[in-house]
Motif scaffolding. Sequence first.
Motif, PDB file in Angstrom:
ATOM      1  N   VAL A   1       0.837  -1.208   0.000  1.00 46.18           N
ATOM      2  CA  VAL A   1       0.000   0.000   0.000  1.00 46.18           C
ATOM      3  C   VAL A   1       0.865   1.247   0.000  1.00 46.18           C
ATOM      4  O   VAL A   1       0.632   2.200  -0.763  1.00 46.18           O
ATOM      5  N   ILE A   2       1.893   1.265   0.858  1.00 45.95           N
ATOM      6  CA  ILE A   2       2.782   2.424   0.925  1.00 45.95           C
ATOM      7  C   ILE A   2       3.523   2.615  -0.392  1.00 45.95           C
ATOM      8  O   ILE A   2       3.674   3.740  -0.888  1.00 45.95           O
ATOM      9  N   MET A   3       3.997   1.517  -0.972  1.00 47.63           N
ATOM     10  CA  MET A   3       4.725   1.603  -2.234  1.00 47.63           C
ATOM     11  C   MET A   3       3.825   2.148  -3.347  1.00 47.63           C
ATOM     12  O   MET A   3       4.235   3.031  -4.115  1.00 47.63           O
ATOM     13  N   LEU A   4       2.591   1.648  -3.434  1.00 51.77           N
ATOM     14  CA  LEU A   4       1.668   2.131  -4.462  1.00 51.77           C
ATOM     15  C   LEU A   4       1.321   3.598  -4.258  1.00 51.77           C
ATOM     16  O   LEU A   4       1.214   4.364  -5.213  1.00 51.77           O
ATOM     17  N   PHE A   5       1.144   3.985  -2.994  1.00 50.51           N
ATOM     18  CA  PHE A   5       0.830   5.387  -2.687  1.00 50.51           C
ATOM     19  C   PHE A   5       1.974   6.300  -3.131  1.00 50.51           C
ATOM     20  O   PHE A   5       1.755   7.323  -3.799  1.00 50.51           O
ATOM     21  N   ASN A   6       3.206   5.936  -2.778  1.00 49.60           N
ATOM     22  CA  ASN A   6       4.358   6.757  -3.150  1.00 49.60           C
ATOM     23  C   ASN A   6       4.585   6.760  -4.664  1.00 49.60           C
ATOM     24  O   ASN A   6       4.911   7.804  -5.249  1.00 49.60           O
ATOM     25  N   CYS A   7       4.409   5.603  -5.288  1.00 50.87           N
ATOM     26  CA  CYS A   7       4.558   5.541  -6.746  1.00 50.87           C
ATOM     27  C   CYS A   7       3.506   6.392  -7.444  1.00 50.87           C
ATOM     28  O   CYS A   7       3.785   7.038  -8.466  1.00 50.87           O
ATOM     29  N   GLY A   8       2.295   6.396  -6.896  1.00 48.09           N
ATOM     30  CA  GLY A   8       1.238   7.223  -7.462  1.00 48.09           C
ATOM     31  C   GLY A   8       1.571   8.701  -7.395  1.00 48.09           C
ATOM     32  O   GLY A   8       1.337   9.454  -8.355  1.00 48.09           O
ATOM     33  N   ILE A   9       2.145   9.141  -6.272  1.00 44.32           N
ATOM     34  CA  ILE A   9       2.530  10.544  -6.132  1.00 44.32           C
ATOM     35  C   ILE A   9       3.653  10.890  -7.110  1.00 44.32           C
ATOM     36  O   ILE A   9       3.618  11.928  -7.795  1.00 44.32           O
ATOM     37  N   LEU A  10       4.673  10.015  -7.198  1.00 43.97           N
ATOM     38  CA  LEU A  10       5.782  10.268  -8.121  1.00 43.97           C
ATOM     39  C   LEU A  10       5.313  10.242  -9.570  1.00 43.97           C
ATOM     40  O   LEU A  10       5.766  11.050 -10.400  1.00 43.97           O
ATOM     41  N   LEU A  11       4.391   9.343  -9.896  1.00 48.23           N
ATOM     42  CA  LEU A  11       3.852   9.272 -11.254  1.00 48.23           C
ATOM     43  C   LEU A  11       3.060  10.530 -11.596  1.00 48.23           C
ATOM     44  O   LEU A  11       3.201  11.094 -12.687  1.00 48.23           O
ATOM     45  N   ALA A  12       2.249  10.992 -10.649  1.00 53.00           N
ATOM     46  CA  ALA A  12       1.488  12.223 -10.870  1.00 53.00           C
ATOM     47  C   ALA A  12       2.416  13.408 -11.051  1.00 53.00           C
ATOM     48  O   ALA A  12       2.185  14.272 -11.910  1.00 53.00           O
ATOM     49  N   GLY A  13       3.488  13.453 -10.252  1.00 50.05           N
ATOM     50  CA  GLY A  13       4.463  14.538 -10.403  1.00 50.05           C
ATOM     51  C   GLY A  13       5.139  14.501 -11.753  1.00 50.05           C
ATOM     52  O   GLY A  13       5.355  15.542 -12.388  1.00 50.05           O
ATOM     53  N   GLY A  14       5.466  13.280 -12.235  1.00 47.73           N
ATOM     54  CA  GLY A  14       6.088  13.164 -13.554  1.00 47.73           C
ATOM     55  C   GLY A  14       5.169  13.592 -14.674  1.00 47.73           C
ATOM     56  O   GLY A  14       5.598  14.249 -15.630  1.00 47.73           O
ATOM     57  N   MET A  15       3.887  13.233 -14.590  1.00 47.59           N
ATOM     58  CA  MET A  15       2.922  13.610 -15.617  1.00 47.59           C
ATOM     59  C   MET A  15       2.674  15.108 -15.640  1.00 47.59           C
ATOM     60  O   MET A  15       2.445  15.693 -16.698  1.00 47.59           O
ATOM     61  N   LEU A  16       2.723  15.742 -14.480  1.00 50.32           N
ATOM     62  CA  LEU A  16       2.426  17.173 -14.398  1.00 50.32           C
ATOM     63  C   LEU A  16       3.639  18.046 -14.709  1.00 50.32           C
ATOM     64  O   LEU A  16       3.516  19.082 -15.368  1.00 50.32           O
TER      65      LEU A  16
END
Length: 290
Positions: free
Chosen positions: A161-176
């Motif tokens: 859960v923690i890994m997916l949460f952090n990956c989601g934040i990093l992915l959103a930052g990369g897309m933006l």
Amino acid sequence: MNQPIEHKISASGRTKLIRILCVICGGLLAAVGLELFLMPHKLVLGGIAGLSALLAHLTEMRLGLFLFLFNLPFILLSRRQINLRFALYTLLGLFCLTAGSLALHHFPAVSTDPLIAAIAGGLCLGLGIGIMIRTGGLSGNVREQGFLLSDGGPPKSAEVVIMLFNCGILLAGGMLFGWDQAMYSIIAYLLAFEGVRFSLRGLSRSRAVWITSSRYEEIRKALQLSLKRDVKLIQPGTKEGQPGVLFCLASRLEEDALTSIVRSCDQDSKITVASNQPDSLADWVRRKIS
């Protein structure tokens, strides 16, 4: 007769002052890492700090406000697991992090190089958070997370859960903000992780604790109830009113809470703590700021 008591009070006051200063310095150091290095380059880490930074960029609201709003529920939820002293340190740490972030918001970036910003920002943030955790300036939930970081990571049930949460934040930052920023964000995240681990090194070591008290049964029940700790009676009192000896294991994170519980049951009790591993020079230096 009063000199030993006055000396003990004075030493206790100095210890509290050092802890308060460490919490303040940790909060300000974390704020410097966020506002003067990471935020100007749109570097977004994982966790609450990363989510706060992401929303601050999207809404143009101050990062400090999101940090306060997202951390406050953890403090309220963990209020039953920590005593008033830890709650005050927690509020002080959160206030310093928030106030420092708000105060530094309009200052220019220290470095124009995103790689330097990622390295310096990640280290400042990790060390600052680690210092606050070590000195009791964050909530019980975050303190436990820091302890788990120093002990090799969270439980497997929470790791995904923690890994997916952090990956989601990093992915959103990369897309933006672009994938170059995402790469630098990963560098900053890894350095922040190592900064926290360095600050908390040694806290996960178990320490043997012997408690001598005539109220050993009351203390044993209180420790088992509050710390969920197995406490053994190794030497019962020979007769009513005679002290007995209890034995248990505790980490450095639990020492203050254990002492507080024992003293609340018996002010005259004797507590002996011994580490099961020798301290290194680095551990001795870290212990001076604990």
